[in-house]
Design a protein around this motif. Structure first.
Motif, PDB file in Angstrom:
ATOM      1  N   GLN A  53       0.803  -1.217   0.000  1.00 23.48           N
ATOM      2  CA  GLN A  53       0.000   0.000   0.000  1.00 23.48           C
ATOM      3  C   GLN A  53       0.843   1.278   0.000  1.00 23.48           C
ATOM      4  OE1 GLN A  53      -3.026  -2.421   2.791  1.00 23.48           O
ATOM      5  NE2 GLN A  53      -3.195  -0.228   3.028  1.00 23.48           N
ATOM      6  N   PRO A  55       3.231   4.221  -1.718  1.00 24.88           N
ATOM      7  CA  PRO A  55       3.804   5.110  -0.706  1.00 24.88           C
ATOM      8  C   PRO A  55       2.713   5.813   0.100  1.00 24.88           C
ATOM      9  CG  PRO A  55       3.752   6.236  -2.808  1.00 24.88           C
ATOM     10  CD  PRO A  55       3.222   4.840  -3.048  1.00 24.88           C
ATOM     11  N   ARG A  57       0.568   8.914   0.895  1.00 24.49           N
ATOM     12  CA  ARG A  57       0.089   9.999   0.033  1.00 24.49           C
ATOM     13  C   ARG A  57      -0.230  11.268   0.809  1.00 24.49           C
ATOM     14  NH1 ARG A  57       1.662   9.503  -4.999  1.00 24.49           N
ATOM     15  NH2 ARG A  57       1.333   7.407  -5.730  1.00 24.49           N
ATOM     16  N   THR A  73       1.884  16.271   1.118  1.00 24.57           N
ATOM     17  CA  THR A  73       1.244  15.467   0.079  1.00 24.57           C
ATOM     18  C   THR A  73       2.127  15.474  -1.171  1.00 24.57           C
ATOM     19  OG1 THR A  73      -0.045  17.378  -0.644  1.00 24.57           O
ATOM     20  CG2 THR A  73      -1.132  15.866   0.884  1.00 24.57           C
ATOM     21  N   GLY A  77       4.453  10.709  -3.580  1.00 25.23           N
ATOM     22  CA  GLY A  77       4.291  10.004  -2.315  1.00 25.23           C
ATOM     23  C   GLY A  77       5.570  10.046  -1.497  1.00 25.23           C
ATOM     24  N   ASP A 128      -2.448   6.186   2.992  1.00 29.00           N
ATOM     25  CA  ASP A 128      -1.541   5.454   2.117  1.00 29.00           C
ATOM     26  C   ASP A 128      -1.996   5.513   0.658  1.00 29.00           C
ATOM     27  OD1 ASP A 128      -3.510   3.462   1.684  1.00 29.00           O
ATOM     28  OD2 ASP A 128      -2.691   2.137   3.212  1.00 29.00           O
ATOM     29  N   ASN A 129      -1.289   4.802  -0.198  1.00 30.82           N
ATOM     30  CA  ASN A 129      -1.537   4.835  -1.639  1.00 30.82           C
ATOM     31  C   ASN A 129      -2.872   4.211  -2.035  1.00 30.82           C
ATOM     32  OD1 ASN A 129      -0.546   5.613  -4.226  1.00 30.82           O
ATOM     33  ND2 ASN A 129      -0.082   3.470  -4.656  1.00 30.82           N
ATOM     34  N   TRP A 130      -3.446   3.376  -1.174  1.00 33.43           N
ATOM     35  CA  TRP A 130      -4.742   2.764  -1.459  1.00 33.43           C
ATOM     36  C   TRP A 130      -5.894   3.594  -0.895  1.00 33.43           C
ATOM     37  CZ3 TRP A 130      -4.531  -3.256  -0.549  1.00 33.43           C
ATOM     38  CH2 TRP A 130      -3.612  -3.816  -1.443  1.00 33.43           C
TER      39      TRP A 130
END
Length: 189
Positions: A53, A55, A57, A73, A77, A128-130
């Motif tokens: 998941q 980097p 964000r 932000t 990431g 996270d990235n997800w």
């Protein structure tokens, strides 16, 4: 699995990022006192994100005062910092402000009721990235409040409601994504 059950196993495969090892320099208890009307603190903490998941964000710190939040932000990431020897580190200057003086809250113009110190509490949020956010109500690593944008969607909506700035009322903190730093900052005039 029951398709109507949004929290059914199989519908969720993400893990909320973890914030831990939170500290304020030189603070040894539940309160950290600054004398002379202003002073700087350094907030340190670690963040662990599931490898799949990365980097990170978003990393945001609500300092609990009238200053803008610290928001990171980066376009590409950023890496998490799970190593206790290498935490994130953020300085912040606090000043006495009658708006945050517990005695002045009912009427800031009535200086006789002011106690001569301001109180602040800090909150941290990471995403996270997800799209999974930090979570203070965690069960098996899954944030119970997060919900999919639409049934069957894996995209998660974070609870971005800002926490209550009132240090005396934890019950007003209805946000599930903001992690409260357990040290109250007290600035004396």
């Amino acid at each position: 699995n029951d398709p109507a059950d949004e929290l059914a196993p199989g519908d969720w495969c993400g893990v909320s990022p973890q914030i831990y090892n939170v500290s304020i320099q030189d603070a040894s208890g539940a309160e950290f006192e600054i004398s002379g009307g202003s002073g700087e603190i350094t907030l340190k903490f670690n963040v662990k994100v599931d490898e799949d998941q990365l980097p990170l964000r978003r990393l945001e710190i609500d300092w609990g005062d009238d200053q803008p939040s610290t928001i990171n932000t980066p376009r590409l990431g950023m890496r998490d910092k799970p190593d206790a020897q290498d935490p994130f580190s953020f300085p912040h200057v606090y000043q006495y402000n009658a708006v945050f003086d517990p005695g002045c809250k009912t009427d800031p113009t009535d200086t006789a009721s002011c106690r001569g110190y301001s109180e602040y509490k800090i909150h941290i949020l990471v995403k996270d990235n997800w799209g999974w956010c930090s979570c203070k109500n965690v069960s098996s690593g899954v944030c119970k409040i997060a919900s999919p944008i639409s049934p069957g969607s894996a995209e998660v909506v974070c609870d971005n409601q800002y926490p209550s700035p009132d240090p005396s009322s934890d019950e007003l903190d209805t946000s599930n994504s903001w992690i409260l730093v357990n040290t109250l900052i007290r600035v004396k005039k």
